[in-house]
Design a protein around this motif. Sequence first.
Motif, PDB file in Angstrom:
ATOM      1  N   TYR A 123      -2.175  75.065  35.009  1.00 36.55           N
ATOM      2  CA  TYR A 123      -1.504  75.840  36.063  1.00 36.55           C
ATOM      3  C   TYR A 123      -0.416  76.687  35.411  1.00 36.55           C
ATOM      4  CZ  TYR A 123       2.606  72.718  35.990  1.00 36.55           C
ATOM      5  OH  TYR A 123       3.735  72.025  35.619  1.00 36.55           O
ATOM      6  N   ASN A 124       0.187  77.581  36.208  1.00 38.34           N
ATOM      7  CA  ASN A 124       1.271  78.419  35.699  1.00 38.34           C
ATOM      8  C   ASN A 124       2.554  77.593  35.624  1.00 38.34           C
ATOM      9  OD1 ASN A 124       3.275  80.271  35.169  1.00 38.34           O
ATOM     10  ND2 ASN A 124       2.590  81.754  36.694  1.00 38.34           N
ATOM     11  N   PHE A 125       2.862  77.074  34.443  1.00 41.17           N
ATOM     12  CA  PHE A 125       3.967  76.132  34.267  1.00 41.17           C
ATOM     13  C   PHE A 125       5.295  76.702  34.760  1.00 41.17           C
ATOM     14  CE2 PHE A 125       5.694  72.334  32.453  1.00 41.17           C
ATOM     15  CZ  PHE A 125       6.925  72.659  31.931  1.00 41.17           C
ATOM     16  N   GLY A 126       5.488  77.973  34.582  1.00 42.74           N
ATOM     17  CA  GLY A 126       6.774  78.577  34.939  1.00 42.74           C
ATOM     18  C   GLY A 126       7.004  78.727  36.429  1.00 42.74           C
ATOM     19  N   SER A 127       6.004  78.485  37.244  1.00 44.31           N
ATOM     20  CA  SER A 127       6.090  78.761  38.680  1.00 44.31           C
ATOM     21  C   SER A 127       6.306  77.529  39.549  1.00 44.31           C
ATOM     22  CB  SER A 127       4.816  79.478  39.144  1.00 44.31           C
ATOM     23  OG  SER A 127       4.692  80.724  38.512  1.00 44.31           O
ATOM     24  N   TYR A 128       6.427  76.367  38.959  1.00 43.08           N
ATOM     25  CA  TYR A 128       6.606  75.131  39.717  1.00 43.08           C
ATOM     26  C   TYR A 128       7.770  74.317  39.113  1.00 43.08           C
ATOM     27  CZ  TYR A 128       1.964  75.846  41.752  1.00 43.08           C
ATOM     28  OH  TYR A 128       0.886  76.347  42.421  1.00 43.08           O
ATOM     29  N   TRP A 129       8.632  73.813  40.001  1.00 43.16           N
ATOM     30  CA  TRP A 129       9.696  72.927  39.545  1.00 43.16           C
ATOM     31  C   TRP A 129       9.098  71.649  38.934  1.00 43.16           C
ATOM     32  CZ3 TRP A 129      15.089  73.781  40.386  1.00 43.16           C
ATOM     33  CH2 TRP A 129      15.388  74.909  41.148  1.00 43.16           C
ATOM     34  N   ILE A 130       9.795  71.121  37.933  1.00 43.54           N
ATOM     35  CA  ILE A 130       9.462  69.825  37.340  1.00 43.54           C
ATOM     36  C   ILE A 130      10.646  68.877  37.562  1.00 43.54           C
ATOM     37  CG2 ILE A 130       9.117  68.564  35.173  1.00 43.54           C
ATOM     38  CD1 ILE A 130       6.632  70.028  35.839  1.00 43.54           C
ATOM     39  N   ILE A 131      10.353  67.717  38.086  1.00 42.49           N
ATOM     40  CA  ILE A 131      11.379  66.703  38.319  1.00 42.49           C
ATOM     41  C   ILE A 131      11.265  65.609  37.268  1.00 42.49           C
ATOM     42  CG2 ILE A 131      10.008  65.267  39.901  1.00 42.49           C
ATOM     43  CD1 ILE A 131      12.581  64.836  41.549  1.00 42.49           C
ATOM     44  N   ALA A 168      14.181  52.062  30.501  1.00 36.63           N
ATOM     45  CA  ALA A 168      13.429  52.365  31.721  1.00 36.63           C
ATOM     46  C   ALA A 168      12.159  53.109  31.331  1.00 36.63           C
ATOM     47  CB  ALA A 168      14.259  53.242  32.665  1.00 36.63           C
ATOM     48  N   ILE A 169      11.337  53.367  32.332  1.00 40.09           N
ATOM     49  CA  ILE A 169      10.233  54.314  32.170  1.00 40.09           C
ATOM     50  C   ILE A 169      10.658  55.612  32.834  1.00 40.09           C
ATOM     51  CG2 ILE A 169       7.820  54.832  32.673  1.00 40.09           C
ATOM     52  CD1 ILE A 169       7.287  51.827  32.736  1.00 40.09           C
ATOM     53  N   TYR A 170      10.427  56.711  32.157  1.00 37.34           N
ATOM     54  CA  TYR A 170      10.790  58.023  32.656  1.00 37.34           C
ATOM     55  C   TYR A 170       9.528  58.821  32.936  1.00 37.34           C
ATOM     56  CZ  TYR A 170      15.427  56.660  31.317  1.00 37.34           C
ATOM     57  OH  TYR A 170      16.628  55.982  31.222  1.00 37.34           O
ATOM     58  N   TYR A 171       9.471  59.359  34.143  1.00 37.30           N
ATOM     59  CA  TYR A 171       8.320  60.168  34.569  1.00 37.30           C
ATOM     60  C   TYR A 171       8.751  61.601  34.826  1.00 37.30           C
ATOM     61  CZ  TYR A 171       5.891  55.743  35.675  1.00 37.30           C
ATOM     62  OH  TYR A 171       5.310  54.499  35.637  1.00 37.30           O
ATOM     63  N   CYS A 172       7.856  62.521  34.513  1.00 40.25           N
ATOM     64  CA  CYS A 172       8.005  63.883  35.023  1.00 40.25           C
ATOM     65  C   CYS A 172       6.929  64.084  36.089  1.00 40.25           C
ATOM     66  CB  CYS A 172       7.880  64.921  33.918  1.00 40.25           C
ATOM     67  SG  CYS A 172       6.267  64.985  33.092  1.00 40.25           S
ATOM     68  N   ALA A 173       7.193  64.995  36.986  1.00 40.49           N
ATOM     69  CA  ALA A 173       6.233  65.296  38.047  1.00 40.49           C
ATOM     70  C   ALA A 173       6.405  66.742  38.466  1.00 40.49           C
ATOM     71  CB  ALA A 173       6.420  64.366  39.241  1.00 40.49           C
ATOM     72  N   ARG A 174       5.333  67.329  38.958  1.00 38.41           N
ATOM     73  CA  ARG A 174       5.369  68.710  39.439  1.00 38.41           C
ATOM     74  C   ARG A 174       5.705  68.719  40.922  1.00 38.41           C
ATOM     75  NH1 ARG A 174       0.381  72.989  40.023  1.00 38.41           N
ATOM     76  NH2 ARG A 174       0.004  71.756  41.899  1.00 38.41           N
ATOM     77  N   ARG A 175       6.619  69.610  41.273  1.00 49.61           N
ATOM     78  CA  ARG A 175       6.994  69.770  42.679  1.00 49.61           C
ATOM     79  C   ARG A 175       6.142  70.848  43.313  1.00 49.61           C
ATOM     80  NH1 ARG A 175      11.561  73.448  45.055  1.00 49.61           N
ATOM     81  NH2 ARG A 175      11.908  72.591  47.129  1.00 49.61           N
ATOM     82  N   PHE A 176       5.565  70.533  44.486  1.00 45.16           N
ATOM     83  CA  PHE A 176       4.898  71.537  45.304  1.00 45.16           C
ATOM     84  C   PHE A 176       5.714  71.679  46.579  1.00 45.16           C
ATOM     85  CE2 PHE A 176       1.315  74.097  46.522  1.00 45.16           C
ATOM     86  CZ  PHE A 176       1.401  74.116  47.905  1.00 45.16           C
TER      87      PHE A 176
END
Lengths: 121, 106
Positions: free
Chosen positions: A27-35, A92-100
């Motif tokens: 996907y277009n990485f620059g167009s979606y927030w990452i948390i 801890a465990i650290y996760y990233c996720a894409r925001r829609f």
Amino acid sequence: EVQLVQSGAELKKPGESLKISCSGSGYNFGSYWIIWVRQMPGKGPEWMGIIYPGDSDTRYNPSFEGQVIISADKSIGTAYLQWSSLKASDTAIYYCARRFATKTMDYFDHWGQGTPVTVAS
Amino acid sequence: DIQMTQSPSFLSASLGDRVTITCRASQSLGSYLNWYQQKPGKAPKLLIYAASRLESGVPSRFSGSESGTDFTLTISSLQADDFATYYCQQSHSMSYSFGQGTKLEI
């Protein structure tokens, strides 16, 4: 296919620095927030901060502001979470996720596999 | 900060049961409420977004509803694959928080 792939498990000592990564594809990485989300052993997830790779606009959970730095390089489709001086309580465990998000909804639809971080002397 | 109170913390059920998990928000969220399933050693998986919309690929036995600041996740007929921990998550004004989780056990 949308994928978020995180860097591998880390074992560090208190006081050491660390930078973990989250690479997006499909996907277009620059167009979606990452948390970035922390999950301590046996606990629920906590949001740490969120970044828009398109312009590096970053928002932090006040509980984590000043404790970590979130950054991104849209040219290589990667977001980062870094610490300058780790503590045992950062284990801890650290996760990233894409925001829609639209005007009526806001959710995290794709997640990385998680990066376990252990801080121990 | 918006607080999410999720109940119950643990739920013991059997195959074929209908189960309900509830999340109460400390203030109005509109429909900015999502539900995730998490299995041991795995990342959370989106089940329901905007309170009642089923994520693509999620079985139709999962459903969500809202009434004011109360939100409910229902599994109509438990399957073996459903035993996991479930979290609600609110997305109000780009300040996010998760419920404490409900561990669904046999």
